[in-house]
Design a protein around this motif. Structure first.
Motif, mmCIF file in Angstrom:
data_model
loop_
_atom_site.group_PDB
_atom_site.id
_atom_site.type_symbol
_atom_site.label_atom_id
_atom_site.label_comp_id
_atom_site.label_asym_id
_atom_site.label_seq_id
_atom_site.Cartn_x
_atom_site.Cartn_y
_atom_site.Cartn_z
ATOM 1 N N LEU A 1 -9.313 49.702 -25.718
ATOM 2 C CA LEU A 1 -9.226 51.157 -25.752
ATOM 3 C C LEU A 1 -10.006 51.769 -24.588
ATOM 4 C CD1 LEU A 1 -9.427 53.405 -28.858
ATOM 5 C CD2 LEU A 1 -10.922 53.902 -26.921
ATOM 6 N N LEU A 2 -9.386 52.719 -23.915
ATOM 7 C CA LEU A 2 -10.041 53.478 -22.850
ATOM 8 C C LEU A 2 -10.183 54.917 -23.308
ATOM 9 C CD1 LEU A 2 -7.966 52.156 -19.807
ATOM 10 C CD2 LEU A 2 -10.288 51.458 -20.452
ATOM 11 N N THR A 3 -11.345 55.516 -23.062
ATOM 12 C CA THR A 3 -11.553 56.884 -23.527
ATOM 13 C C THR A 3 -12.542 57.624 -22.629
ATOM 14 O OG1 THR A 3 -12.205 58.250 -25.457
ATOM 15 C CG2 THR A 3 -13.383 56.168 -25.151
ATOM 16 N N ASP A 4 -12.336 58.922 -22.490
ATOM 17 C CA ASP A 4 -13.245 59.770 -21.718
ATOM 18 C C ASP A 4 -13.214 61.183 -22.281
ATOM 19 O OD1 ASP A 4 -11.450 61.655 -20.224
ATOM 20 O OD2 ASP A 4 -10.682 59.827 -19.317
ATOM 21 N N PRO A 5 -14.102 62.058 -21.815
ATOM 22 C CA PRO A 5 -14.151 63.422 -22.341
ATOM 23 C C PRO A 5 -13.597 64.470 -21.383
ATOM 24 C CG PRO A 5 -16.231 62.925 -21.354
ATOM 25 C CD PRO A 5 -15.336 61.750 -21.070
ATOM 26 N N THR A 6 -12.851 64.046 -20.359
ATOM 27 C CA THR A 6 -12.546 64.996 -19.293
ATOM 28 C C THR A 6 -11.083 65.152 -18.925
ATOM 29 O OG1 THR A 6 -12.850 63.287 -17.606
ATOM 30 C CG2 THR A 6 -14.788 64.570 -18.218
ATOM 31 N N ASP A 7 -10.229 64.207 -19.255
ATOM 32 C CA ASP A 7 -8.898 64.161 -18.653
ATOM 33 C C ASP A 7 -7.788 64.769 -19.513
ATOM 34 O OD1 ASP A 7 -9.752 63.031 -16.255
ATOM 35 O OD2 ASP A 7 -9.884 61.066 -17.194
ATOM 36 N N TYR A 8 -8.097 65.873 -20.138
ATOM 37 C CA TYR A 8 -7.089 66.617 -20.895
ATOM 38 C C TYR A 8 -6.618 67.769 -20.023
ATOM 39 C CZ TYR A 8 -5.039 69.111 -24.911
ATOM 40 O OH TYR A 8 -4.195 69.746 -25.800
ATOM 41 N N ASP A 9 -5.628 67.494 -19.206
ATOM 42 C CA ASP A 9 -5.166 68.467 -18.222
ATOM 43 C C ASP A 9 -3.714 68.161 -17.872
ATOM 44 O OD1 ASP A 9 -4.618 70.078 -16.086
ATOM 45 O OD2 ASP A 9 -6.356 69.477 -14.898
ATOM 46 N N PRO A 10 -2.766 68.976 -18.341
ATOM 47 C CA PRO A 10 -1.356 68.734 -18.018
ATOM 48 C C PRO A 10 -1.083 68.667 -16.522
ATOM 49 C CG PRO A 10 -1.551 70.341 -19.779
ATOM 50 C CD PRO A 10 -2.937 70.104 -19.260
ATOM 51 N N GLY A 11 -1.926 69.293 -15.715
ATOM 52 C CA GLY A 11 -1.747 69.240 -14.277
ATOM 53 C C GLY A 11 -1.872 67.831 -13.731
ATOM 54 N N LEU A 12 -2.593 66.951 -14.450
ATOM 55 C CA LEU A 12 -2.757 65.572 -14.012
ATOM 56 C C LEU A 12 -1.461 64.781 -14.132
ATOM 57 C CD1 LEU A 12 -6.189 64.789 -15.703
ATOM 58 C CD2 LEU A 12 -5.775 65.209 -13.283
ATOM 59 N N LEU A 13 -0.524 65.287 -14.921
ATOM 60 C CA LEU A 13 0.701 64.564 -15.172
ATOM 61 C C LEU A 13 1.712 64.735 -14.046
ATOM 62 C CD1 LEU A 13 1.149 65.440 -18.952
ATOM 63 C CD2 LEU A 13 -0.286 63.690 -17.885
ATOM 64 N N ALA A 14 1.434 65.632 -13.125
ATOM 65 C CA ALA A 14 2.388 65.923 -12.049
ATOM 66 C C ALA A 14 2.486 64.787 -11.046
ATOM 67 C CB ALA A 14 1.988 67.218 -11.339
ATOM 68 N N GLN A 15 1.424 63.987 -10.906
ATOM 69 C CA GLN A 15 1.429 62.893 -9.941
ATOM 70 C C GLN A 15 1.600 61.558 -10.666
ATOM 71 O OE1 GLN A 15 -2.034 63.063 -7.463
ATOM 72 N NE2 GLN A 15 -1.665 65.168 -6.809
ATOM 73 N N GLU A 16 2.532 60.766 -10.193
ATOM 74 C CA GLU A 16 2.855 59.505 -10.871
ATOM 75 C C GLU A 16 1.669 58.554 -10.912
ATOM 76 O OE1 GLU A 16 6.082 55.809 -10.624
ATOM 77 O OE2 GLU A 16 6.207 57.515 -9.245
ATOM 78 N N THR A 17 0.923 58.459 -9.803
ATOM 79 C CA THR A 17 -0.203 57.526 -9.771
ATOM 80 C C THR A 17 -1.284 57.924 -10.776
ATOM 81 O OG1 THR A 17 -1.147 58.800 -7.923
ATOM 82 C CG2 THR A 17 0.175 56.867 -7.375
ATOM 83 N N THR A 18 -1.556 59.233 -10.862
ATOM 84 C CA THR A 18 -2.546 59.717 -11.822
ATOM 85 C C THR A 18 -2.069 59.509 -13.246
ATOM 86 O OG1 THR A 18 -3.323 61.391 -10.260
ATOM 87 C CG2 THR A 18 -3.848 61.733 -12.578
ATOM 88 N N ARG A 19 -0.820 59.838 -13.489
ATOM 89 C CA ARG A 19 -0.237 59.666 -14.820
ATOM 90 C C ARG A 19 -0.296 58.212 -15.269
ATOM 91 N NH1 ARG A 19 4.162 62.018 -13.645
ATOM 92 N NH2 ARG A 19 5.508 60.208 -13.367
ATOM 93 N N LYS A 20 -0.020 57.302 -14.346
ATOM 94 C CA LYS A 20 -0.044 55.879 -14.668
ATOM 95 C C LYS A 20 -1.463 55.405 -14.945
ATOM 96 C CE LYS A 20 1.438 51.372 -12.851
ATOM 97 N NZ LYS A 20 2.085 50.675 -11.717
ATOM 98 N N ALA A 21 -2.414 55.870 -14.141
ATOM 99 C CA ALA A 21 -3.806 55.455 -14.304
ATOM 100 C C ALA A 21 -4.359 55.882 -15.660
ATOM 101 C CB ALA A 21 -4.659 56.032 -13.184
ATOM 102 N N LEU A 22 -3.960 57.054 -16.121
ATOM 103 C CA LEU A 22 -4.511 57.608 -17.359
ATOM 104 C C LEU A 22 -3.650 57.333 -18.584
ATOM 105 C CD1 LEU A 22 -5.738 61.074 -16.015
ATOM 106 C CD2 LEU A 22 -7.087 58.992 -16.377
ATOM 107 N N ASP A 23 -2.515 56.680 -18.399
ATOM 108 C CA ASP A 23 -1.641 56.406 -19.541
ATOM 109 C C ASP A 23 -2.377 55.556 -20.576
ATOM 110 O OD1 ASP A 23 1.199 56.563 -20.610
ATOM 111 O OD2 ASP A 23 0.827 54.404 -20.701
#
Length: 422
Positions: free
Chosen positions: A279-301
């Protein structure tokens, strides 16, 4: 966070979207006007209360909390549309950009008090708060995300969802440990690795969350504030090697990152490449704007993100009102929501609620008296208490997971009894 904790960021913690501006929500009144009764009160005139903000809008690493300003403006705009606070409108000057730099944070605090003559600073959102002592000594009420030690103890400084990095004698919010516990089906025999930036916020985050996860029954196999706070590492191998061997030579069941988005992307990508499936977890990455870039979306999936407020996916009427207020402040545009907006919005909301209770004769002293007696229920951060806000968190939150390009609630919003921190 931040919600939580953009720096605990969370401690904690922890994203960049709509352009925020430093213009006032309303035209400003002359400074240093007299309050009812003839006594001069900084930032209070017959028909306005002057408020400013301090936000890390720009940073060397590209991380930004600028939408905190938009969230605050949205809440003040609605307050003014509804008649203001006891007959006074809020003259919000916008937020000073501290660049996530201690020197600029102090300069911003001095400017707001000595030049702009503000009554309050709401919001204050940064990983540094060098201006805290100055604002406290100046009797300036301050509201922000309580992910720094300065939000725990001082008389005039409040976390919008309480104190998140308490000193001995305070309490620790258990939303994150209890949420991870639920996702994993229990904590017995389970281990967690906690990693944070090498900063004051990171050190406090490791300290508090380490105790919180231990109190929830986890074995904390690794807990280090070791990642540089000023630059994202280009090579994560030293960190991932330690983490993947931290549980008696094996990988932990969960990796808890108390860092901001750029570092999380690097860390999580490296862990996945190293074969980590926990399990991976953090308190910061709740941001729909992060989903616009494929690399970011993949990293945080697959990452479970801690929230200390109702998820945007909630059908709560207060969330619908928040969305409408943000849209109005953004000029009628539908903008992607993020937790920074909520941070600014709820910082302003708590300030407004206490100022309303303080009555027409608004002074730093009457404000403090009102805060000591203030409480309400059913807000986007749960039940609130002015007296409690400076000693412990409000204890509520949720987890959302990024899956297949969208956020889903993995642990619904709930409140948990905090545990002693001593």
């Amino acid at each position: 966070m931040s919600r939580p904790f953009r720096t605990l960021a969370a401690a904690v913690a922890a994203l960049a979207l709509v352009t925020a501006c430093n213009s006032a929500a309303d035209s400003r009144d002359p400074k240093g006007s007299a309050a009812p009764g003839g006594a001069a009160v900084r930032g209070v005139s017959a028909d306005a209360i002057t408020v400013g903000g301090i936000v890390s809008m720009t940073t060397a690493g590209g991380y930004s909390k600028k939408d905190t300003d938009l969230g605050a403006r949205a809440r003040y705009q609605r307050a003014n549309a509804e008649g203001g606070v006891n007959g006074r409108r809020v003259a919000y000057l916008g937020a000073e950009d501290d660049g996530q730099d201690p020197g600029r944070n102090m300069a911003a605090a001095r400017k707001l008090v000595q030049q702009e003559k503000v009554f309050a600073v709401a919001p204050m959102s940064s990983v540094t708060f060098s201006g805290a002592d100055f604002l406290e000594q100046s009797k300036v009420p301050v509201f922000g995300w309580g992910t720094l030690p300065s939000f725990c103890g001082p008389k005039y400084i409040y976390g919008f969802n309480g104190c998140l990095v308490p000193m001995p004698g305070g309490t620790i919010n258990q939303t994150w440990p209890e949420g991870v516990k639920k996702v994993l089906g229990g904590s017995a025999g389970k281990s967690v690795a906690i990693i944070a930036n090498d900063s004051d916020a990171g050190k406090f985050g490791v300290r508090t969350f380490g105790r919180g996860f231990a109190a929830a029954g986890f074995t904390v196999s690794y807990a280090k504030p070791s990642v540089p706070a000023t630059a994202v590492p280009s090579d994560w191998s030293a960190y991932t090697k330690e983490i993947l061997r931290s549980n008696g030579g094996k990988a932990p069941d969960a990796v808890v990152s108390v860092m901001q988005t750029p570092s999380n992307i690097g860390l999580f990508t490296a862990l996945k490449r190293g074969g980590y499936t926990g399990l991976l977890t953090d308190p910061t990455d709740y941001d729909p704007g992060l989903l616009a870039q494929e690399t970011t979306r993949k990293a945080l999936d697959g990452v479970h993100v801690l929230l200390q407020f109702q998820p945007f996916e909630s059908a709560d009427p207060a969330m619908e009102r928040f969305k409408a207020d943000i849209k109005a402040a953004a000029g009628g545009k539908d903008v992607p929501l993020n937790m920074h907006m909520l941070t600014g919005y709820m910082s302003a909301d708590l300030f407004l609620a206490i100022a309303q209770k303080a009555g027409r004769n608004l002074t730093p002293e009457s404000f403090q008296a009102a805060a000591a007696a203030f409480s309400d229920t059913g807000t986007l951060v749960g039940d609130r208490s002015g007296a409690k806000a400076q000693k412990e968190s409000f204890g509520c939150g949720a987890l959302v997971q990024l899956r297949n390009g969208r956020y889903e609630v993995s642990v619904p919003f709930a409140c948990h009894r905090p545990v002693p921190f001593g």
